[in-house]
Design a protein around this motif. Structure first.
Motif, PDB file in Angstrom:
ATOM      1  N   MET A   1       0.811  -1.235   0.107  1.00 53.30           N
ATOM      2  CA  MET A   1      -0.073  -0.044   0.038  1.00 53.30           C
ATOM      3  C   MET A   1       0.799   1.113  -0.058  1.00 53.30           C
ATOM      4  O   MET A   1       1.909   1.260   0.834  1.00 53.30           O
ATOM      5  CB  MET A   1      -0.751   0.188   1.280  1.00 53.30           C
ATOM      6  CG  MET A   1      -1.882   1.240   1.199  1.00 53.30           C
ATOM      7  SD  MET A   1      -2.807   1.331   2.943  1.00 53.30           S
ATOM      8  CE  MET A   1      -3.795  -0.152   2.737  1.00 53.30           C
ATOM      9  N   GLY A   2       0.571   2.255  -0.944  1.00 56.34           N
ATOM     10  CA  GLY A   2       1.318   3.570  -0.958  1.00 56.34           C
ATOM     11  C   GLY A   2       0.662   4.423   0.010  1.00 56.34           C
ATOM     12  O   GLY A   2      -0.383   4.306   0.582  1.00 56.34           O
ATOM     13  N   ALA A   3       1.535   5.626   0.027  1.00 58.18           N
ATOM     14  CA  ALA A   3       0.688   6.458   1.066  1.00 58.18           C
ATOM     15  C   ALA A   3      -0.521   7.120   0.547  1.00 58.18           C
ATOM     16  O   ALA A   3      -1.290   7.526   1.614  1.00 58.18           O
ATOM     17  CB  ALA A   3       1.762   8.024   1.298  1.00 58.18           C
ATOM     18  N   SER A   4      -0.696   7.334  -0.789  1.00 63.40           N
ATOM     19  CA  SER A   4      -2.150   7.837  -1.034  1.00 63.40           C
ATOM     20  C   SER A   4      -3.165   7.037  -0.529  1.00 63.40           C
ATOM     21  O   SER A   4      -4.192   7.149  -0.145  1.00 63.40           O
ATOM     22  CB  SER A   4      -2.174   7.879  -2.562  1.00 63.40           C
ATOM     23  OG  SER A   4      -1.324   8.801  -3.049  1.00 63.40           O
TER      24      SER A   4
ATOM     25  N   VAL B   1      -7.219  12.847  -2.228  1.00 62.54           N
ATOM     26  CA  VAL B   1      -6.113  12.950  -1.653  1.00 62.54           C
ATOM     27  C   VAL B   1      -5.127  13.771  -2.882  1.00 62.54           C
ATOM     28  O   VAL B   1      -5.454  13.413  -4.041  1.00 62.54           O
ATOM     29  CB  VAL B   1      -5.346  11.451  -1.693  1.00 62.54           C
ATOM     30  CG1 VAL B   1      -3.975  11.468  -1.150  1.00 62.54           C
ATOM     31  CG2 VAL B   1      -6.318  10.499  -0.590  1.00 62.54           C
ATOM     32  N   PRO B   2      -4.471  14.653  -2.319  1.00 60.96           N
ATOM     33  CA  PRO B   2      -3.698  15.569  -3.494  1.00 60.96           C
ATOM     34  C   PRO B   2      -2.701  14.527  -4.008  1.00 60.96           C
ATOM     35  O   PRO B   2      -2.226  13.567  -3.499  1.00 60.96           O
ATOM     36  CB  PRO B   2      -2.923  16.457  -2.160  1.00 60.96           C
ATOM     37  CG  PRO B   2      -3.847  16.225  -1.055  1.00 60.96           C
ATOM     38  CD  PRO B   2      -4.511  15.103  -1.127  1.00 60.96           C
TER      39      PRO B   2
ATOM     40  N   ARG C   1       4.140  11.025  -3.972  1.00 61.82           N
ATOM     41  CA  ARG C   1       5.681  10.954  -3.648  1.00 61.82           C
ATOM     42  C   ARG C   1       5.921  10.965  -2.339  1.00 61.82           C
ATOM     43  O   ARG C   1       7.266  10.724  -2.082  1.00 61.82           O
ATOM     44  CB  ARG C   1       6.115  12.647  -4.178  1.00 61.82           C
ATOM     45  CG  ARG C   1       5.816  12.811  -5.622  1.00 61.82           C
ATOM     46  CD  ARG C   1       6.572  14.031  -6.041  1.00 61.82           C
ATOM     47  NE  ARG C   1       6.066  14.943  -5.203  1.00 61.82           N
ATOM     48  CZ  ARG C   1       5.217  15.848  -5.811  1.00 61.82           C
ATOM     49  NH1 ARG C   1       4.334  15.632  -6.866  1.00 61.82           N
ATOM     50  NH2 ARG C   1       4.669  16.980  -4.825  1.00 61.82           N
ATOM     51  N   LEU C   2       5.154  10.750  -1.505  1.00 65.18           N
ATOM     52  CA  LEU C   2       5.382  10.524   0.059  1.00 65.18           C
ATOM     53  C   LEU C   2       5.592   8.968   0.407  1.00 65.18           C
ATOM     54  O   LEU C   2       4.903   8.028  -0.267  1.00 65.18           O
ATOM     55  CB  LEU C   2       4.173  10.993   0.936  1.00 65.18           C
ATOM     56  CG  LEU C   2       3.709  12.365   0.816  1.00 65.18           C
ATOM     57  CD1 LEU C   2       2.456  12.774   1.337  1.00 65.18           C
ATOM     58  CD2 LEU C   2       4.869  13.291   1.201  1.00 65.18           C
ATOM     59  N   GLN C   3       6.436   8.863   1.369  1.00 63.88           N
ATOM     60  CA  GLN C   3       6.568   7.344   1.760  1.00 63.88           C
ATOM     61  C   GLN C   3       5.345   7.000   2.657  1.00 63.88           C
ATOM     62  O   GLN C   3       4.830   7.776   3.438  1.00 63.88           O
ATOM     63  CB  GLN C   3       7.855   7.474   2.655  1.00 63.88           C
ATOM     64  CG  GLN C   3       9.070   6.632   2.290  1.00 63.88           C
ATOM     65  CD  GLN C   3      10.223   6.704   3.295  1.00 63.88           C
ATOM     66  OE1 GLN C   3      10.634   7.811   3.920  1.00 63.88           O
ATOM     67  NE2 GLN C   3      10.947   5.844   3.416  1.00 63.88           N
ATOM     68  N   PHE C   4       5.255   5.719   2.669  1.00 66.55           N
ATOM     69  CA  PHE C   4       4.170   5.028   3.518  1.00 66.55           C
ATOM     70  C   PHE C   4       4.542   5.289   4.821  1.00 66.55           C
ATOM     71  O   PHE C   4       5.668   5.126   5.135  1.00 66.55           O
ATOM     72  CB  PHE C   4       4.076   3.700   3.039  1.00 66.55           C
ATOM     73  CG  PHE C   4       3.153   2.819   4.016  1.00 66.55           C
ATOM     74  CD1 PHE C   4       1.809   2.564   3.640  1.00 66.55           C
ATOM     75  CD2 PHE C   4       3.624   2.306   5.359  1.00 66.55           C
ATOM     76  CE1 PHE C   4       0.909   1.912   4.667  1.00 66.55           C
ATOM     77  CE2 PHE C   4       2.640   1.490   5.946  1.00 66.55           C
ATOM     78  CZ  PHE C   4       1.404   1.434   5.486  1.00 66.55           C
TER      79      PHE C   4
ATOM     80  N   TRP D   1       6.026  13.879   7.260  1.00 61.37           N
ATOM     81  CA  TRP D   1       5.611  14.621   6.385  1.00 61.37           C
ATOM     82  C   TRP D   1       3.973  15.219   6.913  1.00 61.37           C
ATOM     83  O   TRP D   1       3.276  14.335   7.782  1.00 61.37           O
ATOM     84  CB  TRP D   1       5.241  14.013   4.966  1.00 61.37           C
ATOM     85  CG  TRP D   1       4.836  12.715   5.083  1.00 61.37           C
ATOM     86  CD1 TRP D   1       5.509  11.512   4.786  1.00 61.37           C
ATOM     87  CD2 TRP D   1       3.479  12.214   4.961  1.00 61.37           C
ATOM     88  NE1 TRP D   1       4.614  10.391   4.868  1.00 61.37           N
ATOM     89  CE2 TRP D   1       3.495  10.754   4.962  1.00 61.37           C
ATOM     90  CE3 TRP D   1       2.225  12.727   5.013  1.00 61.37           C
ATOM     91  CZ2 TRP D   1       2.252  10.035   5.109  1.00 61.37           C
ATOM     92  CZ3 TRP D   1       0.987  12.114   5.203  1.00 61.37           C
ATOM     93  CH2 TRP D   1       1.034  10.864   5.041  1.00 61.37           C
ATOM     94  N   SER D   2       3.548  15.909   6.533  1.00 61.02           N
ATOM     95  CA  SER D   2       2.065  16.516   6.615  1.00 61.02           C
ATOM     96  C   SER D   2       1.386  17.105   5.273  1.00 61.02           C
ATOM     97  O   SER D   2       2.058  17.592   4.601  1.00 61.02           O
ATOM     98  CB  SER D   2       1.938  17.191   7.608  1.00 61.02           C
ATOM     99  OG  SER D   2       2.436  18.660   7.677  1.00 61.02           O
TER     100      SER D   2
END
Length: 213
Positions: free
Chosen positions: A1-4, A39-40, A45-48, A76-77
């Motif tokens: 699963m990715g961050a999105s 979700v933006p 590009r964010l890490q899980f 991140w936020s």
């Protein structure tokens, strides 16, 4: 699963819980909610997040909302938006009611209606509505909100009531009879049926008043 996907899943679960809690609080028996999280694109590009996501709390989620989501573990936020479309079966006025009208059972129908952010304080039970006076116009087949009606008349003249007395940790209750009617915060005269004395008390709920020695 990715961050999105993680963001979408956890945001959806949180909003679903908040809607359910609001439903229980108001006592709404029939309710459906459709939640769509947006979700933006930058989330790809964010890490899980290996830790727990922190999602800011907010108002009851009805309509379009936005929450800040943070991941302390990965540092991140970002802000995530969502659309929460809710339908519920609630009592509504079956005709327009103007200021000064008193609401009776013949004025009310039950219907499934769409709710938005302005309906957070809707009234979902007949005993919250019947007998009260309209202070802001009620539109036909629209949810009835608490601010559209006067303060509830919790006690009427002649009602048998429970008198609660509290003082320095002491608590007692006794039967009484209301000699005046009133709602929250209004001082009324009540006869203590145990002693026969007439006292001043304050309605705190339907059929209950409170005084202090």
């Amino acid at each position: 699963m990715g961050a999105s996907a993680q963001l979408e899943q956890e945001m959806t679960q949180l909003l679903s819980r908040e809607v359910n809690q609001w439903q229980l609080k108001l006592g709404i028996k029939e309710l459906t909610a459709k939640i769509k999280v947006r979700v933006p694109s930058g989330a790809k590009r964010l890490q899980f997040c290996s830790g727990e996501l922190a999602i800011d709390s907010g108002d009851i989620p009805l309509g379009n909302i936005q929450r800040k989501v943070s991941c302390e573990a990965q540092g991140w936020s970002l802000y995530v938006r969502a659309s929460v479309k809710v339908k519920a079966r609630v009592p509504v006025a079956n005709r327009p009611l103007k200021r000064g009208d008193h609401i009776s059972i013949t004025d009310i129908d039950w219907q499934v209606v769409s709710l938005d952010a302005s309906d957070r304080n809707l009234l979902s039970q007949l005993d919250q509505i019947l007998g009260r006076k309209v202070v802001r116009k009620l539109r036909r087949y629209q949810p009835i909100r608490s601010q559209q009606l006067d303060d509830p008349q919790w006690v009427n003249i002649g009602d048998r009531v429970i008198i609660e007395a509290r003082s320095n940790g002491f608590y007692a209750n006794m039967p009484g009879e209301a000699l005046e009617g009133g709602g929250q915060g209004k001082a009324i005269r009540v006869k203590n049926l145990s002693s026969g004395k007439v006292i001043v008390a304050y309605p705190i709920a339907k059929g209950r008043v409170q005084t202090q020695f």
